[in-house]
Design an enzyme around this catalytic site. Structure first.
Site, mmCIF file in Angstrom:
data_model
loop_
_atom_site.group_PDB
_atom_site.id
_atom_site.type_symbol
_atom_site.label_atom_id
_atom_site.label_comp_id
_atom_site.label_asym_id
_atom_site.label_seq_id
_atom_site.Cartn_x
_atom_site.Cartn_y
_atom_site.Cartn_z
ATOM 1 N N GLU A 129 52.196 54.731 158.246
ATOM 2 C CA GLU A 129 52.808 54.281 159.511
ATOM 3 C C GLU A 129 54.303 54.612 159.542
ATOM 4 O O GLU A 129 54.888 54.731 160.615
ATOM 5 C CB GLU A 129 52.576 52.783 159.740
ATOM 6 C CG GLU A 129 51.112 52.402 159.990
ATOM 7 C CD GLU A 129 50.471 53.103 161.186
ATOM 8 O OE1 GLU A 129 51.200 53.583 162.070
ATOM 9 O OE2 GLU A 129 49.225 53.188 161.218
ATOM 10 N N HIS A 156 51.068 60.966 161.665
ATOM 11 C CA HIS A 156 50.028 60.740 160.646
ATOM 12 C C HIS A 156 49.443 62.082 160.192
ATOM 13 O O HIS A 156 49.224 62.313 159.003
ATOM 14 C CB HIS A 156 48.871 59.916 161.233
ATOM 15 C CG HIS A 156 49.155 58.453 161.386
ATOM 16 N ND1 HIS A 156 49.497 57.644 160.330
ATOM 17 C CD2 HIS A 156 49.107 57.636 162.468
ATOM 18 C CE1 HIS A 156 49.649 56.396 160.771
ATOM 19 N NE2 HIS A 156 49.437 56.367 162.066
ATOM 20 N N HIS A 166 52.888 59.846 167.796
ATOM 21 C CA HIS A 166 52.587 58.904 166.714
ATOM 22 C C HIS A 166 51.477 59.442 165.811
ATOM 23 O O HIS A 166 51.645 59.572 164.594
ATOM 24 C CB HIS A 166 52.173 57.553 167.313
ATOM 25 C CG HIS A 166 51.763 56.523 166.297
ATOM 26 N ND1 HIS A 166 52.601 55.521 165.869
ATOM 27 C CD2 HIS A 166 50.603 56.350 165.601
ATOM 28 C CE1 HIS A 166 51.974 54.780 164.959
ATOM 29 N NE2 HIS A 166 50.756 55.264 164.789
ATOM 30 N N GLU A 167 50.349 59.768 166.422
ATOM 31 C CA GLU A 167 49.218 60.269 165.629
ATOM 32 C C GLU A 167 49.588 61.609 164.985
ATOM 33 O O GLU A 167 49.139 61.913 163.879
ATOM 34 C CB GLU A 167 47.956 60.400 166.488
ATOM 35 C CG GLU A 167 47.481 59.104 167.167
ATOM 36 C CD GLU A 167 47.263 57.935 166.214
ATOM 37 O OE1 GLU A 167 46.953 58.163 165.031
ATOM 38 O OE2 GLU A 167 47.423 56.769 166.656
HETATM 39 ZN ZN ZN Z 1 49.455 54.673 163.229
#
Ligand code: ZN
Length: 494
Positions: free
Chosen positions: A295, A269, A265-266
């Site tokens: 996101e 980003h 997830h990160e």
């Molecule tokens: Zn996030």
């Protein structure tokens, strides 16, 4: 003033602000990873002083005079410079309506609140945090009204994270999701009830999990010379420039999937920040455009890619070998079933892909009511627990696992949560568009994530803040359509 001089001053001002932003970013990262507990007061003072300088550089008399001159010559500027002036103008409008002392006080309050939240969560003591939360919501509401006196303050806050997003769009979006997701979650949970995930709920030493993080970062194509990983309570990503992006994770001995999906997830980003065009580096257009677009990258990698069968096939051999003998007797398919198990749960960050947006809906509804003055912070835990029962069908045993679980409100990120759900829905629409051009699953299976990265870089990352989020998204996918997302979930889980 001559145009050249004016632009030189503009550049110099932007450079100083970038340097201050860099310093504040490092302090934030430090405060949330390795800094000792009692450092929060002095860090709050430092950040407060740096914020005062930042405020001056945006709203001081010199800055205002220069901005006026820049606006007057805007049409004669090249596209990138014109956009930077526009962004500066927005920044000025956002900040200048708030008296400087109140602004600084608020920055300090946030640092204190963050520390109190950590303690309250640890001790399961909501009453400790409640006065801070009350103040944070009241201040954010007041600032929103100063910024835009005639608008719904919650909508103004939403716009701080996602320019152009309205309460009406959110209401319709969540109503559509709720109608489809509640029955879908029940069906998917029933289907995965028999899935035995004991092979990924046993002990996985943290040292091995750290190695796993490194491996995953390589798999998704993060440039390790420009991106590092740290450890924190609540994973986040921060980018100072495209040459220095930090991601974080949290390790749980008996839950390797928690850190695994935090890293992916990160990492999403981080890929976004790392992929911004060089010409925007160091300018105010040189970072991700909005939180829903951000996101949409992270949730795309976490769920659409990371929770696909193809991704499980790709990483399973590494896992089986390194984590031996824990995955003996398992297959990529059985592993995929474990990481796509649907089960209503307490924690948003560990929620499965189907129930995740129900967690967001609870927060959306509550923060909207808190800002509207229809709910008092004292009554928040009871309302939180009631909605968890209504949407997810579960009882919340403690505030630590309930209303205190997220750091967002402690950081005054009010109006942020909808970005996660909208970003998730954006991701399904990216997938649909990508599939028109190439076989995404074949790429993932063969480890060619670079092809997916290149698509996103070309369509999204490189633009930084050059386009507004709605315009950027629609230029790729057309209007937001939550049914594309719910159809995707139904196909995958039912
Ligand atoms: Zn996030």
């Amino acid at each position: 003033m001559e145009l050249k001089n004016l632009l030189d001053e503009f550049e110099a001002n932007e450079k100083t602000k970038a340097a201050l932003g860099h310093a504040m970013g490092v302090l934030y990262y430090d405060g949330n990873t390795v800094a000792p507990k009692k450092s929060d007061a002095v860090r709050g003072e430092t950040v407060g002083e740096l914020s005062r300088m930042m405020y001056e550089l945006t709203s001081g008399p010199e800055a205002v005079a220069r901005l006026k001159q820049l606006i007057a010559v805007k049409d004669s500027l090249d596209a990138v410079t014109r956009r930077r002036v526009e962004l500066l103008e927005r920044e000025f409008e956002e900040i200048s309506c708030i008296p400087v002392d109140e602004y600084i006080e608020f920055v300090k309050l946030k640092t204190r609140a963050m520390n109190v939240w950590k303690e309250a969560k640890e001790k399961n003591d909501y009453a400790l945090f409640e006065p801070y939360l009350k103040k944070l919501f009241a201040t954010e509401r007041r600032f929103a009204l100063l910024r835009s006196p005639d608008s719904d303050p919650y909508e103004t806050l939403l716009n701080g994270f996602e320019r152009g997003l309205t309460v009406k769009t959110c209401d319709n979006f969540f109503a559509c999701l709720k109608e489809r997701l509640v029955p879908l979650a029940a069906k998917a949970a029933e289907k995965s009830r028999s899935t035995d995930d004991s092979a990924i709920t046993c002990e996985y030493p943290v040292a091995l999990q750290r190695e796993f993080s490194d491996y995953l970062m390589d798999v998704i194509g993060l440039d390790r010379d420009r991106c590092v990983i740290g450890e924190t309570e609540h994973p986040f990503t921060t980018g100072f420039t495209k040459n220095d992006v930090r991601i974080t994770t949290h390790y749980y001995e008996n839950m390797p999937a928690a850190s695994m999906y935090s890293v992916v997830h990160e990492g999403g980003h981080a890929l976004y920040e790392l992929g911004i065009a060089d010409e925007l580096t160091g300018t105010n257009a040189g970072s991700g455009v909005s939180m829903a677009i951000h996101e949409s990258q992270s949730r795309f990698y976490e769920n659409i890619i990371g929770r696909s069968q193809a991704f499980c096939e790709l990483i399973f051999p590494w896992m089986k070998e390194k984590f031996a003998p824990r995955l003996d007797g398992e297959t990529p398919l059985s592993f995929w079933k474990m990481v796509t198990k649907v089960e209503p749960s307490l924690k948003r960050t560990e929620a499965d892909e189907v129930t995740y947006c129900l967690h967001i809906m609870v927060r959306y509804e509550l923060e909207k009511r808190l800002i509207a003055g229809e709910l008092d912070t004292k009554d928040l835990p009871a309302e939180w627990n009631r909605l968890y029962k209504e949407y997810l069908g579960i009882d919340v045993p403690s505030d630590s696992e309930g209303v205190l679980q997220d750091m967002h409100w402690a950081d005054a990120y009010i109006g942020y949560f909808p970005s996660y759900a909208i970003g998730s829905a954006y991701g399904a629409q990216y997938l649909r568009e990508m599939m028109k051009e190439f076989d995404v699953w074949e790429c993932v299976r063969s480890g060619n994530i670079a092809k997916i990265n290149a698509w996103l870089e070309n369509k999204i990352w490189r633009f930084g803040k050059m386009r507004d989020p709605g315009e950027l998204f629609e230029s790729i996918c057309g209007p937001l359509d939550p049914t594309v997302f719910t159809d995707y979930l139904e196909k995958k889980y039912c």
